[in-house]
Every structure is written in structure tokens, then in C-alpha cells.
Design a protein around this motif. Structure first.
Motif, PDB file in Angstrom:
ATOM      1  N   LYS A 298       0.844  -1.190   0.000  1.00 36.62           N
ATOM      2  CA  LYS A 298       0.000   0.000   0.000  1.00 36.62           C
ATOM      3  C   LYS A 298       0.889   1.254   0.000  1.00 36.62           C
ATOM      4  O   LYS A 298       0.679   2.177  -0.781  1.00 36.62           O
ATOM      5  N   VAL A 299       1.894   1.254   0.863  1.00 33.34           N
ATOM      6  CA  VAL A 299       2.785   2.420   0.923  1.00 33.34           C
ATOM      7  C   VAL A 299       3.533   2.583  -0.401  1.00 33.34           C
ATOM      8  O   VAL A 299       3.629   3.679  -0.948  1.00 33.34           O
ATOM      9  N   ILE A 300       4.069   1.486  -0.926  1.00 39.76           N
ATOM     10  CA  ILE A 300       4.802   1.558  -2.199  1.00 39.76           C
ATOM     11  C   ILE A 300       3.928   2.205  -3.271  1.00 39.76           C
ATOM     12  O   ILE A 300       4.363   3.075  -4.020  1.00 39.76           O
ATOM     13  N   SER A 301       2.663   1.779  -3.307  1.00 44.03           N
ATOM     14  CA  SER A 301       1.792   2.252  -4.389  1.00 44.03           C
ATOM     15  C   SER A 301       1.398   3.713  -4.221  1.00 44.03           C
ATOM     16  O   SER A 301       0.899   4.331  -5.153  1.00 44.03           O
ATOM     17  N   GLU A 302       1.645   4.265  -3.032  1.00 39.43           N
ATOM     18  CA  GLU A 302       1.283   5.666  -2.821  1.00 39.43           C
ATOM     19  C   GLU A 302       2.386   6.632  -3.209  1.00 39.43           C
ATOM     20  O   GLU A 302       2.178   7.844  -3.228  1.00 39.43           O
ATOM     21  N   TYR A 303       3.565   6.113  -3.492  1.00 35.15           N
ATOM     22  CA  TYR A 303       4.684   7.000  -3.812  1.00 35.15           C
ATOM     23  C   TYR A 303       5.037   6.939  -5.299  1.00 35.15           C
ATOM     24  O   TYR A 303       5.089   5.853  -5.875  1.00 35.15           O
ATOM     25  N   PRO A 304       5.301   8.101  -5.891  1.00 29.98           N
ATOM     26  CA  PRO A 304       5.665   8.113  -7.317  1.00 29.98           C
ATOM     27  C   PRO A 304       7.032   7.485  -7.574  1.00 29.98           C
ATOM     28  O   PRO A 304       7.246   6.880  -8.617  1.00 29.98           O
ATOM     29  N   VAL A 305       7.951   7.661  -6.612  1.00 31.28           N
ATOM     30  CA  VAL A 305       9.287   7.083  -6.777  1.00 31.28           C
ATOM     31  C   VAL A 305       9.618   6.278  -5.537  1.00 31.28           C
ATOM     32  O   VAL A 305       9.414   6.733  -4.415  1.00 31.28           O
ATOM     33  N   VAL A 306      10.089   5.047  -5.758  1.00 30.10           N
ATOM     34  CA  VAL A 306      10.460   4.170  -4.654  1.00 30.10           C
ATOM     35  C   VAL A 306      11.933   3.805  -4.807  1.00 30.10           C
ATOM     36  O   VAL A 306      12.369   3.394  -5.880  1.00 30.10           O
ATOM     37  N   LEU A 307      12.680   3.983  -3.729  1.00 31.45           N
ATOM     38  CA  LEU A 307      14.116   3.739  -3.758  1.00 31.45           C
ATOM     39  C   LEU A 307      14.455   2.451  -3.013  1.00 31.45           C
ATOM     40  O   LEU A 307      13.860   2.154  -1.979  1.00 31.45           O
ATOM     41  N   THR A 308      15.411   1.721  -3.561  1.00 34.69           N
ATOM     42  CA  THR A 308      15.957   0.582  -2.822  1.00 34.69           C
ATOM     43  C   THR A 308      17.453   0.554  -3.054  1.00 34.69           C
ATOM     44  O   THR A 308      17.972   1.279  -3.911  1.00 34.69           O
ATOM     45  N   PHE A 309      18.129  -0.258  -2.295  1.00 40.83           N
ATOM     46  CA  PHE A 309      19.518  -0.557  -2.606  1.00 40.83           C
ATOM     47  C   PHE A 309      19.577  -2.046  -2.908  1.00 40.83           C
ATOM     48  O   PHE A 309      19.442  -2.862  -2.018  1.00 40.83           O
ATOM     49  N   ASN A 310      19.707  -2.355  -4.169  1.00 44.75           N
ATOM     50  CA  ASN A 310      19.702  -3.743  -4.665  1.00 44.75           C
ATOM     51  C   ASN A 310      18.300  -4.370  -4.701  1.00 44.75           C
ATOM     52  O   ASN A 310      18.154  -5.584  -4.601  1.00 44.75           O
ATOM     53  N   GLY A 311      17.285  -3.556  -4.870  1.00 41.97           N
ATOM     54  CA  GLY A 311      15.913  -4.060  -4.949  1.00 41.97           C
ATOM     55  C   GLY A 311      15.646  -4.892  -6.200  1.00 41.97           C
ATOM     56  O   GLY A 311      14.802  -5.790  -6.186  1.00 41.97           O
ATOM     57  N   ASP A 312      16.357  -4.598  -7.300  1.00 41.22           N
ATOM     58  CA  ASP A 312      16.166  -5.376  -8.535  1.00 41.22           C
ATOM     59  C   ASP A 312      16.500  -6.837  -8.306  1.00 41.22           C
ATOM     60  O   ASP A 312      15.767  -7.734  -8.704  1.00 41.22           O
ATOM     61  N   ASN A 313      17.648  -7.051  -7.686  1.00 41.77           N
ATOM     62  CA  ASN A 313      18.107  -8.424  -7.500  1.00 41.77           C
ATOM     63  C   ASN A 313      17.521  -9.067  -6.259  1.00 41.77           C
ATOM     64  O   ASN A 313      17.231 -10.250  -6.258  1.00 41.77           O
ATOM     65  N   PHE A 314      17.402  -8.258  -5.192  1.00 40.19           N
ATOM     66  CA  PHE A 314      16.958  -8.893  -3.972  1.00 40.19           C
ATOM     67  C   PHE A 314      15.576  -8.447  -3.476  1.00 40.19           C
ATOM     68  O   PHE A 314      14.597  -9.164  -3.684  1.00 40.19           O
ATOM     69  N   ASP A 315      15.486  -7.281  -2.849  1.00 37.96           N
ATOM     70  CA  ASP A 315      14.269  -6.936  -2.096  1.00 37.96           C
ATOM     71  C   ASP A 315      12.976  -7.132  -2.891  1.00 37.96           C
ATOM     72  O   ASP A 315      12.067  -7.852  -2.454  1.00 37.96           O
ATOM     73  N   PHE A 316      12.880  -6.487  -4.052  1.00 36.17           N
ATOM     74  CA  PHE A 316      11.629  -6.555  -4.802  1.00 36.17           C
ATOM     75  C   PHE A 316      11.434  -7.911  -5.474  1.00 36.17           C
ATOM     76  O   PHE A 316      10.321  -8.377  -5.660  1.00 36.17           O
ATOM     77  N   ASN A 317      12.563  -8.508  -5.841  1.00 38.21           N
ATOM     78  CA  ASN A 317      12.510  -9.834  -6.425  1.00 38.21           C
ATOM     79  C   ASN A 317      11.959 -10.827  -5.389  1.00 38.21           C
ATOM     80  O   ASN A 317      11.070 -11.636  -5.673  1.00 38.21           O
ATOM     81  N   TYR A 318      12.515 -10.716  -4.182  1.00 35.92           N
ATOM     82  CA  TYR A 318      12.063 -11.594  -3.098  1.00 35.92           C
ATOM     83  C   TYR A 318      10.590 -11.341  -2.788  1.00 35.92           C
ATOM     84  O   TYR A 318       9.784 -12.272  -2.650  1.00 35.92           O
ATOM     85  N   LEU A 319      10.234 -10.078  -2.685  1.00 41.23           N
ATOM     86  CA  LEU A 319       8.850  -9.725  -2.334  1.00 41.23           C
ATOM     87  C   LEU A 319       7.855 -10.274  -3.357  1.00 41.23           C
ATOM     88  O   LEU A 319       6.778 -10.757  -2.997  1.00 41.23           O
ATOM     89  N   TRP A 320       8.228 -10.178  -4.618  1.00 40.80           N
ATOM     90  CA  TRP A 320       7.337 -10.679  -5.687  1.00 40.80           C
ATOM     91  C   TRP A 320       7.072 -12.176  -5.505  1.00 40.80           C
ATOM     92  O   TRP A 320       5.929 -12.629  -5.447  1.00 40.80           O
ATOM     93  N   HIS A 321       8.149 -12.938  -5.381  1.00 43.76           N
ATOM     94  CA  HIS A 321       7.996 -14.385  -5.241  1.00 43.76           C
ATOM     95  C   HIS A 321       7.341 -14.762  -3.915  1.00 43.76           C
ATOM     96  O   HIS A 321       6.512 -15.669  -3.843  1.00 43.76           O
ATOM     97  N   ARG A 322       7.713 -14.061  -2.876  1.00 44.97           N
ATOM     98  CA  ARG A 322       7.160 -14.360  -1.561  1.00 44.97           C
ATOM     99  C   ARG A 322       5.652 -14.075  -1.542  1.00 44.97           C
ATOM    100  O   ARG A 322       4.867 -14.861  -1.021  1.00 44.97           O
TER     101      ARG A 322
END
Length: 867
Positions: A298-322
Motif C-alpha cells: 500500500k505504501v509503495i503504491s502511494e509513492y511516485p518514486v520508490v528507492l531501494t539498494f539492490n531491490g532489482d536483485n533482492f528486495d523486490f525480487n524476493y517480495l514478488w515471489h514471496r
DNA sequence: ACGTGTAAGGT
DNA sequence: ACCTTACA
């Protein structure tokens, strides 16, 4: 088409899945008819609607506005078959993605002629290229030539609409309209006067480009996300594809005040001390992981820009599969995955690991301040604050400490975009405006991708055909010089032999951006070097058999020249102009830094075989003319009676010159070579050894510049760096020849002290450690086993994970292996002799030039030892 | 997925 | 002689 279907027959590396749903039931996106001023951040092809989807940032509301283009833009490729013949090719007209054909005219720069081509328009991007048996493949198999089929749809859309990502637009009556900033005509005239010696074409281009740098950049509302995942094996990061273990902590930090940590309650884990978490951070506890992720999404979808450090490989990748494993439907997850990225339906995901990992960013935008591309190293270097140090593995941390750790990571990630008044966000927007890449692409591509897109855009703008790499190569794939380094393609820069010794009052002159200047003044470009005209063949590049076109202005010369001139003539000056308010100066400094990144890489890409406009004779001509320019200048300096003691690539070190002779030389270069030569700096004195790229200079201000010396290198042990720094301090005090005698005595003391402390083991293992980066995984060191690899192997043996990019700290020890990682060594094992040799070579580099021998110094030291 | 040139320490 | 790293 699903992701999986596509991956199965993927063979075209550059293509990615471009089809996905937007605005799902869960995350509604706004597609308004009218807006105020919004900044274009991104363009994507929406497979669901078959249209371009634009993401625009609305600064007045701090939200993303989504807009579908209904004007019917379609993907296409070009072919040399006439339209009627294209229709006769079996499988084309009947292709499920075929739309129609059009006859068009393009300008072919390589052959300097107009060509009639057929535009084969498709219903969707994959039918043009990418997918097997696409229209492109069918035409090629039929023997036809095909152009521009590999360009991704959203980039084509940007070219065709001549949009500029990062610039302001408004939606008016359902149409996208650029917003022009007001530019004072008188100011523009003042700027144009700086270009008075250039052609109308250049001045026209300048007028078009100025707004990119004069239009303000909005503060973009954004949130940084970091997650922690449970792992049964300490220090082992769980695999995102399996996503076997729960997400145990989520931190969200935004630039509009959100500071929230979500934690999963677990049995047998203590809460710990709440005061470990900074004040004002909100903590939410969850028993259900699914509910926690729902809140995160919900929070992610409320922001126009979301920052991560290594989200491509890890955080967001993990979240998607999880999330899928926890029973979320695809529509309930704001994330979607492509081959190598994790993107958002609801906004733009910036993975700062990828942006800061960009070599050009590292070297040119941040002057090499950070070497390792870890969050810890980058934050430490740029923010002065690193990650939280942990005393035990993540799964074992008390809840509040885990929360504090995760929070700090998110805070640092946000911080990387906020320091120096949003410097990084401003740079990103400027890079987008120059390269014409969307924000998602920009932060994920390297400099060659940026320059490629910039050049493609300028081709399309002028109705030039974008050439195929093979065509450039078969027409001009020749080099005529021999590289000094084995295995290189052509000869590079000239480095003069230094005159060893101490030299007082040394003026260093250098060419301002030599290679870009050469490219501009000599009209270098892939189409102008070895052009097709007989009459240009006599216009030779010195030291080569290449010639340059006299009839047409080279596109590269035009673009690179413009960027160079904008930086040198305008923005570097504005950044220093004391008549401007601080805030404005600061902005101009960001602009000149952004330009620098492009300018510095503009020559190299033409010598890189992976660059689609790769043209070896362009790169070779650039360095050849560079050598010619520095040689001619050297000759002229000698003719003027100046004593040149050293020079490298684009610089000359002149000893004690009369100032009018220096200005004569500068005027001569301007007139004769048409390249700006400037006084770069004046050294109170310089010490040169016989070694090239190796010297120490003290500026008039007393600050010391050290080039290439061991004492400054990253891999040198700390104790040597320290001793070296002390030596530098002494040298900085030297003002004249006489001061040296005193300095020499002090140097003896330093060397002696260093030697004694080593002998008495008064340095710690950390002080003695050599630190070297593993450039590849351990198992890929096949040809030899360097010392840092040996040390790393020992670490692996005791169960300490090691990967490419890690810096290995090791000490030299007695015995057959010779090295041990600091973690495993004892102080009494160290090999004194080896270290003495290092002390020697480090100091010798400086002592050499001072006319001192290390042996003399150290034998004195050894004698003292007996007392 | 910018280039080549130089130094140094190693196998 | 060649490999590797770090730097200009």
C-alpha cells in the motif's frame, strides 16, 4: 503473454517483456484529461491496451499521473524491400502482428545519400523483433536488410514524439503539451554570443538544448524501502526465486516524513530495547506476514518514486515471489519482474545499487570517492555514515535492534538521494534530459546505453537512418596504428619521460577536455571519418591514413562539441560566478558535472566493440590527433625557450616559465590547433622520479597532490599510508631549496620510526593488512593464484563467504603460503623482511626524487637500533 | 558492457 | 612471460 512463455524462446538479449497490466483492481492509477505542470519520468508500452503509457510526476500533489497515448503510435522496423515486395514475402502480410507498410525516405549517413525504404508497421513490439519468427526475422531470412528493429518500443515512442524525459509537460484536452520555461531573450543572446564563431547549425542546436539545463527540477516525493528476511543459515542470503523464508522486517523512510518499520512477531525472539531505534520511528507489529506485506504494498503504491539498494536483485525480487507464495494474486502486487529488473506498476523504482555501480557515476560524478559499491561503502564515503554494525546474524537479533538495523539501511538509501540538496535526483533528471532515457532505464544502464540513446534520438530527429553495427564495421573497421599494450586495438596517449628531480615553480598547462575538443574541431564521427567522397581523401589525420570529410558536419562532432562547449564556455563559469546567488551556482555546478559524465565517455565508446556505433577509426583518430596536439605544443614551448619537464596525454609541466611566454603558448594553441589550452595549476615545487605517472607536487596553497605513488594506493597497508602521510606533511612545509635539508632530517626520523615499530611489532594486524579487491568469483582464478586469492581461499575454508567485489584484507606471514587473511593471522607470524621491502619501495618513490637513497636512511636507522 | 598507458607485485 | 590490481 506471460513472462514464462517469453523467457522460453528468448534469444534476443536486448528485448524484454514489455507487456503487462497497469492499474490493476488493487492499485488504481490516475489517467486524467487535464493536468497542471507535470514532469515526464517514464514511458512504457502497455500490452493490455496496446498503447504507450506515460508516467508523469505532478509536483503540486506529489503523486504520479498516468496517461495513455491514444494517438495510435505503433512499433515498426525499416527494410530495403519495396512495399509491394514486402507484402509478397510469405508470412508477412499474414503475420498476426502485421499492421501495414509505408514507403518512406531516410538519409543514409554512411553512404551520404537519400534512400527509399519501407516502414513495416506492427501491432505490437514483439512482432517487430524479440519474438521468434518476428517480422524482422522473416524479412532477414528472405534476404532483405532490416534497420531499427532492435530499438525498444518506448524509446522509439520518445524519439518519434520528440519527448524529453525529465522535462515538464501538461495534459491539455487529452493531449500532451510541453511546458516552456521563460527564458529572457537578452540572456539567450548573451549566451549565443559565446558561440559566435560556430555555425548557425550549432547555434540552433544550442537554442534547443539550453532549456534542458535552465528548466528547474522539482523535489520528487519518494520513499526508500529495505527488507530483512529470515535465514536458517547465518550470513547466507536467501534465494529470491525460492522465497522460502518469511520477511521479518520492513523499513520505509520517505522525504515527506514517513519513518515506519514493520516487524513480524516470532517465537523465541526477544523484543530488546526500544531505545535502540531512533526517536520518532513508528513500529508496527504483525503476526501475519501477509498483512505486513499488504501494508508495504500500500505504501509503495502511494509513492511516485520508490528507492531501494539492490531491490532489482533482492528486495523486490524476493517480495514478488514471496507474495505469490503467500497467496497474493499478481494484481495485488505492485511489483513486476523483467529479465534483470524489478519495476513498479504504480511508480518508478530506482535501484541505487545499479545507479551507483555505474562506472561513470562512480568516477566522474563522484570523483572516485567510493570504490566498493556496497551501501556501507557508498554511504560512508558520501554521507559520512555507514551501516549499523551487528554482533550476530540477522535472525538472532532482538526485534528492536533488527528494526533499527533495517531502518538505518532505508534511511541511508534515502539519504543517498538527499545529500547536497537532492544532488543525485537532480543528476538523474539531467541525465534523463540529455540521454532521453526514461528514469527506469537511465538508472539501470551504463554510459554507453545513455550515449547510444542520445545518438539514436538525434538521428531520428533529423530523419537519419540509424546504421547497423555491421555496416559501420565493414566500411570502416580498420585501424592503422599499433597499441603499446598487448591485446589493445590501437595506439593511445603519449606520456613523456619525466626529468627526475625537484623542480620549483612549475606551471602545468593542459587542454580543456582534449578528446572532445579534437572530435569537435576535426569533425570526427562515424560517418565523416573515411567518408565516401574522393575529394576528402587528402584531409588526413596525422600519423594515420584516415581522412575526414570536408563536405558534411559530423553528427558526433556536433553533439560532443555542443556538450563540451556548454560545460566549458557556460556552466563551469556560471558555477563559479560570484554574482549569482548560492542556490543558482549550486545548480549550475550540478549541470556541469552532469555534462562532464557524457563528455568524458564520448570518445571511449567509439572504441568499445559493444557500442552499437562502434567505429575504431574514430577512436584511433581521436588519440592520434591528441598526440599530434601535445607534440606540436611541446615543440612550440621549446621554441619559445620554455623548459618542459613532464607531460601526460593532455598536459605539459613547464619549469619556472616567464608568464608572457606561457600566454604566448596558450594563444598559439588557440590559433594554430583551435583547442583551448589553460593554466591548470601552479606548483610551488614538484618532485619527479624516472617513473611516469608518478609524482608529488605542492601547490601554492600548500596542498599536496600525489599521483600514482604507492603511499596513496588503496591496497597499501595502513601503517605505510600513515608514515607516508607524515612524510607528505613535512614536504608540504618546504618553501625553498634550503628547507629541504631540514626536511630530509625529519624524513629520516619518520622512516626510522616506521621501521622500529615494525620490528617491535607495535603495529596491529589491521595496520599491516594489504587490501585487495576480488574482481571475479574465486573459482575463476585459473591462470594464477594471486596472494589475495590465497587469503580468500583460506577464509572460505573456515566457512566465511567470499564473492566478487569483496575486498580481502591479508597480511604477509612467514611460511610457504606467505599470506593469511587478517581474521586468521597472529601478529607474531608476520614476515618482517617482506614488510621492510614494502617500506623501502614506498619511500623510495619519493626519496629518489629528493636525491636521497633509502639504504642510506635505513642503515642510519639500523645503527640507531643498536643503541 | 567507454578507451589506452604505466607501475608494481606477484606466479 | 604473463596475470592481476590500481591508478593516470
Amino acid at each position: 503473454m506471460s513472462l514464462r512463455d517469453y523467457e522460453l524462446y528468448e534469444e534476443d538479449e536486448e528485448e524484454e517483456v514489455e507487456e503487462h497490466e497497469y492499474g490493476t483492481a488493487e492499485f488504481r492509477i490516475e489517467t486524467p484529461r487535464e493536468t497542471g505542470v507535470c514532469y515526464l519520468l517514464s514511458v512504457t508500452y502497455s500490452g493490455a491496451s496496446g498503447k504507450a503509457l506515460l508516467k508523469l510526476y505532478d509536483p503540486s500533489r506529489g503523486i504520479m499521473v498516468f496517461w495513455y497515448d491514444n494517438t495510435g503510435h505503433k512499433p515498426y522496423c525499416l527494410t530495403n524491400l519495396p512495399p509491394s515486395n514486402v507484402l509478397k514475402v510469405p508470412g508477412v502480410a499474414s503475420h498476426r502482428g502485421f499492421d501495414h507498410v509505408e514507403e518512406i525516405e531516410k538519409y543514409d549517413l554512411l553512404h551520404d545519400r537519400k534512400v527509399r525504404l519501407t516502414k513495416v508497421v506492427a501491432k505490437d513490439p514483439l512482432s517487430v523483433g524479440g519474438a521468434p519468427n518476428s517480422l524482422r526475422d522473416i524479412l532477414r531470412k528472405h534476404g532483405a536488410k532490416v534497420w531499427e528493429a532492435k530499438i525498444r518500443y518506448h524509446n522509439c515512442y520518445i524519439y518519434d514524439r520528440q519527448l524529453i524525459p525529465g522535462m515538464p509537460y501538461r495534459i491539455v484536452e487529452g493531449r500532451l503539451v510541453p511546458v516552456k520555461v521563460h527564458m529572457d531573450e537578452k540572456e539567450v543572446e548573451d549566451v549565443l554570443r559565446l558561440w559566435k564563431d560556430d555555425s548557425p547549425e550549432e547555434r540552433e542546436m544550442l537554442r534547443e538544448w539550453l532549456p534542458l539545463f535552465q528548466t528547474p527540477v522539482p523535489v520528487i516525493r519518494r520513499v526508500a524501502i529495505d527488507i530483512e528476511v529470515y535465514s536458517p543459515i547465518p550470513d547466507r542470503v536467501p534465494n529470491p526465486k525460492d522465497a522460502k523464508y518469511p520477511v521479518i522486517c520492513v523499513a520505509m523512510v520517505s522525504n515527506d516524513g514517513l519513518r515506519r518499520v514493520l516487524v513480524l512477531r516470532r517465537k523465541n525472539v526477544s523484543l530488546g530495547d526500544q531505545s535502540e531505534l531512533p526517536q520518532g520511528v513508528e513500529v508496527k507489529f504483525y503476526d501475519d506476514e501477509r498483512a505486513m506485506l499488504l501494508e508495504l504494498f500500500k505504501v509503495i503504491s502511494e509513492y511516485p518514486v520508490v528507492l531501494t539498494f539492490n531491490g532489482d536483485n533482492f528486495d523486490f525480487n524476493y517480495l514478488w515471489h514471496r507474495a505469490l507464495q503467500l497467496g497474493f494474486s499478481r494484481e495485488q502486487i505492485p511489483i513486476y519482474l523483467t529479465r534483470d529488473s524489478a519495476l513498479l506498476h504504480t511508480g518508478v523504482h530506482i535501484d541505487l545499487y545499479r545507479f551507483f555501480g555505474n562506472k561513470s557515476i562512480q568516477v566522474y560524478a563522484f570523483g572516485g570517492k567510493y570504490k566498493e559499491t556496497t551501501l556501507d561503502a557508498i554511504a560512508e564515503a558520501l554521507l559520512g555514515e555507514g551501516k549499523m554494525v551487528l554482533d550476530r546474524p540477522i535472525p538472532e537479533l532482538p526485534i528492536y535492534r533488527l528494526a533499527a538495523y533495517c531502518y538505518r539501511d532505508a534511511e541511508l538509501t534515502l539519504g543517498l538521494t538527499m545529500f547536497e540538496n537532492d544532488l543525485v535526483m537532480k543528476l538523474i533528471i539531467l541525465f534523463m534530459r540529455i540521454s532521453k532515457l526514461s528514469m527506469e532505464d537511465l538508472v539501470r544502464q551504463g554510459i554507453s546505453g545513455w550515449i547510444k540513446n542520445l545518438f539514436y534520438y538525434e538521428h531520428r530527429k533529423r530523419n537519419y537512418l540509424i546504421p547497423e553495427p555491421d555496416d559501420i564495421l565493414s566500411l570502416k573497421g580498420v585501424t592503422v596504428t599499433k597499441a603499446i599494450i598487448k591485446g589493445k586495438k590501437y595506439m593511445g596517449a603519449l606520456v613523456m619521460k619525466p626529468k627526475a628531480g625537484v623542480h620549483f615553480n612549475v606551471v602545468v598547462v593542459d587542454f580543456a577536455s582534449l578528446y572532445p575538443s579534437v572530435i569537435k574541431q576535426w569533425n570526427l564521427s562515424y560517418e565523416t571519418v573515411r567518408c565516401p567522397h574522393e575529394e576528402c581523401r587528402s584531409n588526413l589525420v596525422p600519423e594515420t591514413s584516415h581522412w575526414v570529410c570536408r563536405k558534411r558536419r559530423g553528427l558526433t562532432a556536433l553533439i560532443v562539441g555542443l556538450l563540451r562547449d556548454l560545460r566549458v564556455r557556460l556552466y563551469k563559469k556560471l558555477a563559479k560566478s560570484s554574482s549569482l546567488p548560492e542556490e543558482e551556482r549550486e545548480w549550475y555546478d550540478v549541470v556541469q558535472r552532469a555534462l562532464k559524465v557524457f563528455i568524458n565517455a564520448s570518445y571511449g565508446v567509439f572504441g568499445a566493440s559493444t557500442f552499437p556505433l562502434y567505429c575504431p577509426p574514430v577512436a584511433e583518430s581521436t588519440t592520434a590527433i591528441g598526440r599530434y596536439a601535445i607534440k606540436r605544443t611541446l615543440e612550440k614551448a621549446q621554441e619559445l625557450g620554455l623548459e618542459v619537464i613532464y607531460g601526460d596525454t593532455d598536459s605539459l609541466f613547464i619549469k619556472n616559465p616567464p608568464s608572457e611566454k606561457v600566454s604566448n603558448l596558450i594563444k598559439w594553441a588557440e590559433k594554430e590547433l583551435k583547442i583551448d589550452l589553460d593554466v591548470d595549476k601552479v606548483y610551488r615545487y614538484v618532485t619527479l622520479s624516472e617513473r611516469k605517472k608518478n609524482y608529488l607536487g605542492v601547490l601554492e596553497s600548500g596542498s599536496v597532490e600525489i599521483k600514482g605513488l604507492l603511499g596513496k594506493k588503496r591496497n597499501t597497508p595502513e601503517f605505510l599510508k600513515q608514515a607516508f602521510a607524515n612524510l607528505i606533511k613535512i614536504l608540504a612545509e618546504v618553501r625553498c631549496e634550503r628547507d629541504f635539508e631540514e626536511a630530509k632530517d625529519k624524513i629520516r626520523v619518520i622512516v626510522h620510526d616506521c621501521y622500529m615499530r615494525l620490528k617491535n611489532r607495535r603495529y596491529s594486524l589491521e595496520d599491516l593488512a594489504f587490501k585487495m579487491m576480488l574482481s571475479k568469483p574465486l573459482d575463476q582464478y585459473i591462470k594464477s593464484t594471486p596472494q589475495h586469492v590465497k587469503a580468500a581461499q583460506q577464509l572460505v575454508k573456515v566457512g566465511y563467504p567470499v564473492e566478487a567485489g569483496d575486498i580481502i584484507a591479508f597480511v604477509k606471514v612467514k611460511g610457504s603460503t606467505g599470506v593469511k587473511p587478517v581474521q586468521l593471522a597472529r601478529i607474531d607470524e608476520i614476515d618482517e623482511e617482506k614488510y621492510l621491502a614494502h617500506i623501502e619501495s614506498t619511500f623510495e618513490q619519493v626519496l629518489d626524487a629528493l636525491g636521497m637513497s633509502f639504504n642510506e636512511v635505513i642503515s642510519g636507522a639500523k645503527l640507531l637500533d643498536f643503541k
